[in-house]
Each structure stands twice: as structure tokens, then as C-alpha cells.
Motif scaffolding. Structure first.
Motif, PDB file in Angstrom:
ATOM      1  N   LYS A 184       0.748  -1.244   0.034  1.00 25.51           N
ATOM      2  CA  LYS A 184       0.086   0.101  -0.020  1.00 25.51           C
ATOM      3  C   LYS A 184       0.875   1.270   0.102  1.00 25.51           C
ATOM      4  O   LYS A 184       0.438   2.333  -0.623  1.00 25.51           O
ATOM      5  CB  LYS A 184      -0.886  -0.002   1.176  1.00 25.51           C
ATOM      6  N   ASP A 242       2.095   1.849  -3.506  1.00 27.78           N
ATOM      7  CA  ASP A 242       1.217   2.358  -4.159  1.00 27.78           C
ATOM      8  C   ASP A 242       0.960   3.827  -4.055  1.00 27.78           C
ATOM      9  O   ASP A 242       0.863   4.590  -5.063  1.00 27.78           O
ATOM     10  CB  ASP A 242       0.037   1.707  -3.995  1.00 27.78           C
ATOM     11  N   ILE A 246       1.582   6.763  -6.790  1.00 22.31           N
ATOM     12  CA  ILE A 246       0.509   7.779  -7.161  1.00 22.31           C
ATOM     13  C   ILE A 246       0.904   9.259  -7.009  1.00 22.31           C
ATOM     14  O   ILE A 246       0.998  10.014  -7.719  1.00 22.31           O
ATOM     15  CB  ILE A 246      -0.680   7.591  -6.524  1.00 22.31           C
ATOM     16  N   SER A 250      -7.440   7.235  -7.782  1.00 25.89           N
ATOM     17  CA  SER A 250      -6.560   6.099  -7.248  1.00 25.89           C
ATOM     18  C   SER A 250      -6.569   6.025  -5.914  1.00 25.89           C
ATOM     19  O   SER A 250      -6.690   4.700  -5.568  1.00 25.89           O
ATOM     20  CB  SER A 250      -5.189   6.391  -7.924  1.00 25.89           C
ATOM     21  N   ARG A 304      -9.596   3.971  -5.175  1.00 28.57           N
ATOM     22  CA  ARG A 304      -9.577   2.852  -5.541  1.00 28.57           C
ATOM     23  C   ARG A 304      -8.594   1.932  -4.364  1.00 28.57           C
ATOM     24  O   ARG A 304      -8.996   0.899  -3.893  1.00 28.57           O
ATOM     25  CB  ARG A 304      -8.808   2.423  -6.738  1.00 28.57           C
ATOM     26  N   ILE A 305      -7.651   2.410  -3.714  1.00 22.69           N
ATOM     27  CA  ILE A 305      -6.881   1.913  -2.792  1.00 22.69           C
ATOM     28  C   ILE A 305      -7.899   1.880  -1.511  1.00 22.69           C
ATOM     29  O   ILE A 305      -7.818   0.599  -0.864  1.00 22.69           O
ATOM     30  CB  ILE A 305      -5.679   2.877  -2.475  1.00 22.69           C
ATOM     31  N   GLN A 334      -9.604  -1.650  -4.590  1.00 24.82           N
ATOM     32  CA  GLN A 334      -9.662  -2.029  -6.092  1.00 24.82           C
ATOM     33  C   GLN A 334      -8.405  -1.486  -6.742  1.00 24.82           C
ATOM     34  O   GLN A 334      -8.518  -0.939  -7.673  1.00 24.82           O
ATOM     35  CB  GLN A 334     -10.984  -1.380  -6.575  1.00 24.82           C
ATOM     36  N   ASP A 335      -7.459  -1.790  -6.010  1.00 23.74           N
ATOM     37  CA  ASP A 335      -6.129  -1.436  -6.631  1.00 23.74           C
ATOM     38  C   ASP A 335      -5.193  -1.980  -7.352  1.00 23.74           C
ATOM     39  O   ASP A 335      -3.906  -2.253  -7.337  1.00 23.74           O
ATOM     40  CB  ASP A 335      -5.383  -1.009  -5.247  1.00 23.74           C
ATOM     41  N   THR A 336      -6.177  -2.956  -8.062  1.00 20.46           N
ATOM     42  CA  THR A 336      -5.255  -3.739  -9.091  1.00 20.46           C
ATOM     43  C   THR A 336      -4.937  -3.058 -10.386  1.00 20.46           C
ATOM     44  O   THR A 336      -6.022  -2.004 -10.668  1.00 20.46           O
ATOM     45  CB  THR A 336      -6.026  -4.891  -9.490  1.00 20.46           C
ATOM     46  N   LEU A 389      -3.284  -0.575 -10.776  1.00 16.78           N
ATOM     47  CA  LEU A 389      -3.302   0.968 -10.384  1.00 16.78           C
ATOM     48  C   LEU A 389      -2.558   1.794 -11.506  1.00 16.78           C
ATOM     49  O   LEU A 389      -3.232   2.681 -11.741  1.00 16.78           O
ATOM     50  CB  LEU A 389      -2.526   0.943  -9.078  1.00 16.78           C
ATOM     51  N   GLU A 432      -4.531   2.100 -14.717  1.00 12.71           N
ATOM     52  CA  GLU A 432      -5.851   2.662 -14.658  1.00 12.71           C
ATOM     53  C   GLU A 432      -5.903   4.032 -13.984  1.00 12.71           C
ATOM     54  O   GLU A 432      -6.705   4.972 -14.703  1.00 12.71           O
ATOM     55  CB  GLU A 432      -6.836   1.886 -13.420  1.00 12.71           C
ATOM     56  N   HIS A 433      -4.852   4.477 -13.647  1.00 10.59           N
ATOM     57  CA  HIS A 433      -4.621   5.934 -13.099  1.00 10.59           C
ATOM     58  C   HIS A 433      -4.448   6.676 -14.368  1.00 10.59           C
ATOM     59  O   HIS A 433      -4.903   7.871 -14.539  1.00 10.59           O
ATOM     60  CB  HIS A 433      -3.423   5.962 -12.223  1.00 10.59           C
TER      61      HIS A 433
END
Length: 208
Positions: free
Chosen positions: A17, A20, A24, A48, A51-52, A56-58, A60, A63-64
Motif C-alpha cells: 500500500k 502504491d 501515485i 486512485s 480505489r486503494i 480495487q487497487d489492481t 493501479l 487505470e490511473h
């Protein structure tokens, strides 16, 4: 030893995390470099972070960037309108100069309040853009009503950003790496949580 590096290990999940969040933060800083993309960059960061929070942070990164490209117009318009508004207020502030007349002092206070309120409104707008698909001016209108309707949480949002900014500025020499890697996402993570609660409450009231 294998348990320590097991991806299901709570410690490894925590480190994941943190990584991630750093990712970001760095992407947001890079996307903000052209200046005109500050709004879309912050909106994508809110997206994002949400999402974390929701797990739903697959994918990332992909998607970002996909969200940033797809939703660049609305946040950019809002950020440019905000920049123009604040620039106009700042220009008027310079005209007032160092005047100590009571009327000038009152005007300065009004200007600072308008700057603060407009910034908070824009934060709500970025949060709405990150969660809903609405027209720009509908988003601005909704942001204004939410900002007024949930004043305690609005004040808390402002306090979070101001508090983190003052803390980082005061201890910049000590926390420089943290500021660079997590300076944007740490306060924004708390703000996203507050915005989620505001939006959820507003939707419940609308559906009631």
C-alpha cells in the motif's frame, strides 16, 4: 523467512500500500508539471486513492493514467477558472497594498475568505469528478451546495491540507524524502475519506 515475504503477510500488504501511495504521489507530481493539468492530475489522484481505500487497487498505474486521459477536460476547465478567479483577487489585493484603512482591511479579509472558499469548492469538484460523470457546471453547482451543506467536514478538509502544509514546511529538512514521496497523497487520503462520507450522506438524503 518465507512467511515474512509472503504477499499475504500483513506487513507485506502494508508495504504494498505504501508503495502504491508513493507511485501515485510521483505520478501526480509529474502530471502537474504542465501547470494546466494540475486539476486533472489531482482528480486522477483522488480516483486512485479511492480505489486503494475500496481495495480495487489492481492495475493501479494503467487505470490511473487511463482515467487521467479520459477525464482531463472537466477538471482542467475548473482549475483554469479557479486560477483566473484567484489571480484576479490577488491582483486586487496588490492594489490595496499596505493600506491600513479599515475599509481596506475588511476588503483584504473578504478576499482571503473568497480565496479559501473557492479552493475548497474546487477540492469538492475534483472529488466529484473522480467519483461521478457529470457536466462541468453541474459539478461546480453540486460542489458549492455540498461545501455549504457539510460545513464541519469542509472546515476539516481545509484544516487537513493547511495542517500538513505547515507541518511539512516547518520540518522540511527532516521530512524532505517523505514530502517528496508522500507529501500529496497523505493529506489527500484523509480528504478522500471525508469526501466519500459526504457523497454517501448526500446520496442517502436524496434517495430518502
Amino acid at each position: 523467512m518465507s512467511k515474512v515475504f509472503n504477499l499475504e503477510n500483513p506487513w507485506m500488504k502494508f508495504l504494498g500500500k505504501v508503495f502504491d501511495l508513493m507511485l501515485i504521489n510521483l505520478i501526480t507530481l509529474l502530471l502537474m508539471i504542465p501547470i494546466v493539468t494540475i486539476g486533472p492530475a489531482i482528480t486522477a489522484m483522488f480516483y486512485s486513492l479511492n480505489r486503494i481505500i475500496t481495495g480495487q487497487d489492481t492495475n493501479l498505474l494503467s487505470e490511473h493514467l487511463a482515467f487521467f486521459k479520459k477525464n482531463i477536460k472537466g477538471p482542467m476547465i475548473v482549475s483554469l477558472l479557479h486560477f483566473s478567479f484567484v489571480l484576479g483577487l490577488f491582483a486586487y489585493l496588490t492594489i490595496l497594498g499596505e493600506s491600513t484603512a479599515s475599509s481596506a482591511i475588511v476588503l483584504k479579509i473578504i478576499i482571503y475568505v473568497l480565496m479559501t472558499c473557492s479552493t475548497l469548492l474546487v477540492i469538492y469538484a475534483y472529488g466529484l469528478f473522480a467519483s461521478f460523470n457529470n457536466h462541468v457546471f453541474v459539478t461546480i453547482k453540486n460542489s458549492f451546495f455540498l461545501m455549504i451543506a457539510y460545513i464541519p467536514r469542509t472546515i476539516l478538509i481545509g484544516a487537513i491540507y493547511i495542517g500538513f502544509s505547515l507541518f511539512f514546511f516547518r520540518f522540511l529538512a527532516i521530512f524532505a524524502p517523505i514530502v517528496f514521496l508522500l507529501g500529496l497523497v497523505l493529506p489527500s487520503l484523509l480528504v478522500v475519506l471525508l469526501l466519500k462520507s459526504v457523497f454517501a450522506t448526500a446520496i442517502e438524503k436524496t434517495e430518502a
